[in-house]
Enzyme design. Structure first.
Site, PDB file in Angstrom:
ATOM      1  N   HIS A 102       0.191  -1.581   0.157  1.00 43.34           N
ATOM      2  CA  HIS A 102      -0.215   0.004  -0.007  1.00 43.34           C
ATOM      3  C   HIS A 102       0.782   1.523   0.017  1.00 43.34           C
ATOM      4  CE1 HIS A 102       0.078  -0.606   4.666  1.00 43.34           C
ATOM      5  NE2 HIS A 102       0.557   0.857   4.500  1.00 43.34           N
ATOM      6  N   ASP A 132      -0.283  -7.187   0.935  1.00 46.52           N
ATOM      7  CA  ASP A 132       0.105  -6.127   1.084  1.00 46.52           C
ATOM      8  C   ASP A 132       1.516  -6.267   1.570  1.00 46.52           C
ATOM      9  OD1 ASP A 132       0.186  -3.293   1.575  1.00 46.52           O
ATOM     10  OD2 ASP A 132      -0.759  -3.391   3.465  1.00 46.52           O
ATOM     11  N   GLY A 206       4.186   6.727   9.365  1.00 50.10           N
ATOM     12  CA  GLY A 206       4.916   5.900   8.576  1.00 50.10           C
ATOM     13  C   GLY A 206       5.996   4.464   9.018  1.00 50.10           C
ATOM     14  N   SER A 208       4.429   1.705   8.736  1.00 53.16           N
ATOM     15  CA  SER A 208       4.483   1.068   7.432  1.00 53.16           C
ATOM     16  C   SER A 208       5.604   0.424   7.454  1.00 53.16           C
ATOM     17  CB  SER A 208       3.408   0.910   7.172  1.00 53.16           C
ATOM     18  OG  SER A 208       2.356   1.148   7.387  1.00 53.16           O
TER      19      SER A 208
END
Length: 227
Positions: A102, A132, A206, A208
């Site tokens: 993502h 993901d 941030g 992720s």
């Protein structure tokens, strides 16, 4: 706080990279000593990178045009560049990096910054929206610091967890917590995640693509979502 891990092959609140997910026997589990957190961070922090992406985003603004347009509240869509930040984990000395799909799905530019200040353009090798997961590549003449994936015999609820990422652009931020639950399912916006790991270690925008580590610095998963 729920943290999404995408697992290979299973997806968790954080992303798993262990190829096999088994179960610890009590004798195999080692308690985390407070002084060992420093050792873990020193061991792996150089392999955790900051990722910045740029993508085109449509914004709708009212225009001061002809009176007819103002009468009907005319709006015109414009495109502007939006910057997004995240984290990644280097898995190979030749510059193979894992992060969240993502984060890079709509990116037109991707930059990767290392702890020592070096910054590189990155390109996407492959991605899987369902899990993901995305794999990036950066190129340099020298080898990159990396975190070698090690086979981990499962994850136990209650064991210590160390998260390293780039929350709010604050590079190499370390937080510590525990594995709160396993097998979580979560729906966020248009994405559905299954079989996730939940942790109470502090995570913010941030983070992720950052790393979830065990008490020996082994990669347990990749930070994917906040609930």
């Amino acid at each position: 706080m729920v943290l999404k891990l995408s697992v290979i092959p299973a997806v968790c609140l954080l992303v798993f990279f262990t190829a096999v997910l088994a179960v610890y026997s009590p004798s195999e589990a080692r308690p985390l000593k407070e002084e060992s957190i420093t050792d873990v961070v020193e061991k792996v922090s150089r392999a955790i990178v900051n990722i910045k992406t740029e993508e085109w985003v449509k914004s709708t603004e009212q225009k001061k045009g002809p009176s007819l347009r103002r009468l009907f509240n005319y709006e015109e869509a414009e495109e502007e560049i939006f910057e997004n930040i995240g984290s990644g984990v280097v898995l190979d000395p030749k510059g193979i990096i894992v992060t969240n799909e993502h984060l890079i799905a709509k990116a037109i530019n991707i930059k990767v910054k290392f702890l020592d200040g070096r910054e590189f353009e990155a390109f996407v090798v492959g991605s899987d929206p369902e899990f993901d997961i995305a794999i990036l590549k950066v190129v340099d003449n020298d080898d990159f610091p990396y975190l070698k994936p090690e086979l981990k015999k499962g994850v136990r609820v209650g064991e210590k967890a160390v998260v390293i990422g780039n929350p709010f652009g604050l590079s190499s931020t370390v937080t510590v917590g525990v594995i709160s639950a396993l097998g979580r399912n979560l729906k966020i916006e248009n994405r559905t995640y299954v079989n996730l790991i939940q942790t109470d270690a502090s995570i913010n925008p941030g983070s992720s693509g950052g790393s979830l580590l065990d008490n020996q610095g082994r990669l347990t998963g990749i930070v994917t979502a906040i609930y």
